[in-house]
Design a protein around this motif. Structure first.
Motif, PDB file in Angstrom:
ATOM      1  N   THR A 197       7.310  -2.891  11.928  1.00 58.77           N
ATOM      2  CA  THR A 197       8.086  -1.268  11.874  1.00 58.77           C
ATOM      3  C   THR A 197       9.320  -1.085  11.657  1.00 58.77           C
ATOM      4  O   THR A 197       9.746  -0.580  10.569  1.00 58.77           O
ATOM      5  CB  THR A 197       8.369  -0.872  13.310  1.00 58.77           C
ATOM      6  OG1 THR A 197       6.549  -0.679  14.317  1.00 58.77           O
ATOM      7  CG2 THR A 197       8.601   0.727  13.582  1.00 58.77           C
ATOM      8  N   GLU A 198       9.941  -1.977  11.838  1.00 60.36           N
ATOM      9  CA  GLU A 198      11.226  -2.285  11.387  1.00 60.36           C
ATOM     10  C   GLU A 198      11.484  -2.910   9.946  1.00 60.36           C
ATOM     11  O   GLU A 198      12.186  -1.901   9.117  1.00 60.36           O
ATOM     12  CB  GLU A 198      12.315  -3.447  11.794  1.00 60.36           C
ATOM     13  CG  GLU A 198      12.956  -3.863  13.407  1.00 60.36           C
ATOM     14  CD  GLU A 198      13.553  -2.410  13.596  1.00 60.36           C
ATOM     15  OE1 GLU A 198      14.279  -1.542  12.907  1.00 60.36           O
ATOM     16  OE2 GLU A 198      13.658  -1.081  14.054  1.00 60.36           O
ATOM     17  N   SER A 199      10.493  -3.156   9.874  1.00 57.15           N
ATOM     18  CA  SER A 199      10.782  -3.951   7.889  1.00 57.15           C
ATOM     19  C   SER A 199      10.389  -2.294   7.222  1.00 57.15           C
ATOM     20  O   SER A 199      10.527  -1.901   5.474  1.00 57.15           O
ATOM     21  CB  SER A 199       9.744  -5.150   7.548  1.00 57.15           C
ATOM     22  OG  SER A 199       8.365  -4.316   8.177  1.00 57.15           O
ATOM     23  N   LEU A 200       9.135  -1.850   7.904  1.00 57.93           N
ATOM     24  CA  LEU A 200       8.616  -0.572   7.315  1.00 57.93           C
ATOM     25  C   LEU A 200       9.316   0.516   7.130  1.00 57.93           C
ATOM     26  O   LEU A 200       9.675   1.181   5.771  1.00 57.93           O
ATOM     27  CB  LEU A 200       7.451  -0.263   7.949  1.00 57.93           C
ATOM     28  CG  LEU A 200       6.191  -1.398   7.530  1.00 57.93           C
ATOM     29  CD1 LEU A 200       4.514  -0.890   8.518  1.00 57.93           C
ATOM     30  CD2 LEU A 200       6.148  -1.456   5.823  1.00 57.93           C
ATOM     31  N   LEU A 201      10.150   0.403   8.084  1.00 58.19           N
ATOM     32  CA  LEU A 201      11.178   2.046   8.243  1.00 58.19           C
ATOM     33  C   LEU A 201      11.518   1.833   7.381  1.00 58.19           C
ATOM     34  O   LEU A 201      12.472   2.504   6.921  1.00 58.19           O
ATOM     35  CB  LEU A 201      11.675   1.688   9.619  1.00 58.19           C
ATOM     36  CG  LEU A 201      12.482   3.029  10.361  1.00 58.19           C
ATOM     37  CD1 LEU A 201      12.254   2.364  12.077  1.00 58.19           C
ATOM     38  CD2 LEU A 201      13.922   2.787   9.950  1.00 58.19           C
ATOM     39  N   ALA A 202      12.568   0.412   7.460  1.00 59.35           N
ATOM     40  CA  ALA A 202      14.462   0.021   6.381  1.00 59.35           C
ATOM     41  C   ALA A 202      13.774   0.347   4.896  1.00 59.35           C
ATOM     42  O   ALA A 202      14.895   0.962   4.220  1.00 59.35           O
ATOM     43  CB  ALA A 202      13.931  -1.189   6.157  1.00 59.35           C
ATOM     44  N   VAL A 203      12.243   0.354   4.447  1.00 60.00           N
ATOM     45  CA  VAL A 203      12.142   0.792   3.266  1.00 60.00           C
ATOM     46  C   VAL A 203      11.395   2.842   3.051  1.00 60.00           C
ATOM     47  O   VAL A 203      11.862   2.916   1.954  1.00 60.00           O
ATOM     48  CB  VAL A 203      10.947  -0.193   2.008  1.00 60.00           C
ATOM     49  CG1 VAL A 203      10.186  -0.353   0.779  1.00 60.00           C
ATOM     50  CG2 VAL A 203      11.304  -2.131   2.392  1.00 60.00           C
ATOM     51  N   HIS A 204      11.190   2.610   3.795  1.00 54.94           N
ATOM     52  CA  HIS A 204       9.509   4.039   3.700  1.00 54.94           C
ATOM     53  C   HIS A 204      10.184   4.984   4.971  1.00 54.94           C
ATOM     54  O   HIS A 204       9.381   5.642   4.715  1.00 54.94           O
ATOM     55  CB  HIS A 204       8.356   3.881   4.108  1.00 54.94           C
ATOM     56  CG  HIS A 204       7.776   2.069   3.510  1.00 54.94           C
ATOM     57  ND1 HIS A 204       7.607   2.745   1.732  1.00 54.94           N
ATOM     58  CD2 HIS A 204       7.124   0.662   3.527  1.00 54.94           C
ATOM     59  CE1 HIS A 204       7.135   1.909   0.869  1.00 54.94           C
ATOM     60  NE2 HIS A 204       6.514   0.922   2.082  1.00 54.94           N
ATOM     61  N   ARG A 258       0.625  -1.072   0.177  1.00 50.21           N
ATOM     62  CA  ARG A 258      -0.083   0.472   0.151  1.00 50.21           C
ATOM     63  C   ARG A 258       1.268   0.815   0.064  1.00 50.21           C
ATOM     64  O   ARG A 258       0.672   2.283  -0.840  1.00 50.21           O
ATOM     65  CB  ARG A 258      -0.961  -0.045   1.372  1.00 50.21           C
ATOM     66  CG  ARG A 258      -1.784   0.742   1.030  1.00 50.21           C
ATOM     67  CD  ARG A 258      -2.544   1.175   2.233  1.00 50.21           C
ATOM     68  NE  ARG A 258      -4.309   1.538   1.885  1.00 50.21           N
ATOM     69  CZ  ARG A 258      -4.508   3.250   1.808  1.00 50.21           C
ATOM     70  NH1 ARG A 258      -3.021   3.968   2.187  1.00 50.21           N
ATOM     71  NH2 ARG A 258      -5.480   3.389   1.571  1.00 50.21           N
ATOM     72  N   LEU A 259       1.590   1.453   1.136  1.00 52.74           N
ATOM     73  CA  LEU A 259       3.272   2.378   0.708  1.00 52.74           C
ATOM     74  C   LEU A 259       3.760   2.724  -0.189  1.00 52.74           C
ATOM     75  O   LEU A 259       3.686   3.906  -0.747  1.00 52.74           O
ATOM     76  CB  LEU A 259       2.989   2.360   2.327  1.00 52.74           C
ATOM     77  CG  LEU A 259       2.765   2.205   3.729  1.00 52.74           C
ATOM     78  CD1 LEU A 259       3.965   1.752   4.815  1.00 52.74           C
ATOM     79  CD2 LEU A 259       2.311   3.938   3.800  1.00 52.74           C
ATOM     80  N   SER A 260       3.541   1.395  -0.987  1.00 53.38           N
ATOM     81  CA  SER A 260       4.620   1.527  -2.169  1.00 53.38           C
ATOM     82  C   SER A 260       4.214   2.027  -3.479  1.00 53.38           C
ATOM     83  O   SER A 260       4.564   2.862  -4.291  1.00 53.38           O
ATOM     84  CB  SER A 260       5.383   0.257  -2.878  1.00 53.38           C
ATOM     85  OG  SER A 260       6.554  -0.005  -1.732  1.00 53.38           O
TER      86      SER A 260
END
Ligand SMILES: C=C(O[C@@H]1C=C(C(=O)O)C=C[C@H]1O)C(=O)O
Length: 183
Positions: free
Chosen positions: A158-165, A38-40
């Motif tokens: 949180t960590e996985s979203l943080l790494a990308v976004h 969704r964010l991507s």
């Protein structure tokens, strides 16, 4: 909450939603992937709006999304209030990404994107699908999200979203997940 979730009709069939451990853990994985997708997609949304000089924020569309998802949430036995908080957070995080894109493209002097996806015909229908899928995996994953001994799942998301976004987007996107225990 978990005890209240019994079943929902999907494709004409009634499915038992009482979770077993693996189903709930799988649902958390699916939730992470859907939140990330969704964010991507927000960069694609921004490209189309950049080309058309469209506004980043569309409050009418947001209201339609949230109103529809609240009805779906109630049908699935999920708190409407919590569902609204969760999806409003995804929407806010998405607008942060779009605003960042606009700033970057403005600074870089970008004129038009030649291959932007169609917002109404391609991107929004996919976002609608993701929203509904997210609701369903949130129901399935609820026992894990609500279990304070399993809070590492929220940290991992949180960590996985943080790494990308980035930190701001990730923090916004997971805020409602941190409130599940009290919902
Ligand atoms: C994604 C869009 O941009 C914004 C974010 C939305 C969302 O995250 O669903 C909805 C409407 C807009 O305020 C869009 O216009 O479709």
């Amino acid at each position: 909450m978990a005890g209240q979730v019994r079943s929902f009709a999907a494709g004409g069939q009634t499915q038992d939603l009482r979770p077993c451990g693996q189903d709930a853990a799988d649902a958390i994985g699916a939730m992470k992937r859907l939140m990330d997708e969704r964010l991507s997609l927000m960069t694609e949304v921004a490209r189309q709006k950049w080309n058309t000089k469209g506004a980043i924020e569309d409050l009418l569309r947001e209201k339609e999304i949230v109103d529809g998802l609240k009805v779906e949430a109630a049908e699935l036995g999920l708190s409407e209030v919590w569902a609204e908080r969760f999806f409003r957070a995804q929407i806010e995080a998405g607008k942060v990404i779009q605003r960042e894109c606009f700033v970057n493209w403005g600074q870089a002097g970008v004129d038009q994107f030649g291959n932007a996806l169609d917002l109404a015909r391609v991107i929004r229908p996919r976002l609608d699908q993701i929203n509904s899928q997210l609701l369903r995996v949130l129901v399935l994953g609820w026992p894990v999200l609500a279990d304070p001994t399993q809070c590492s799942h929220v940290a991992a998301t949180t960590e996985s979203l943080l790494a990308v976004h980035g930190e701001l987007v990730a923090t916004l996107a997971v805020v409602a997940l941190r409130e599940v225990e009290t919902s």
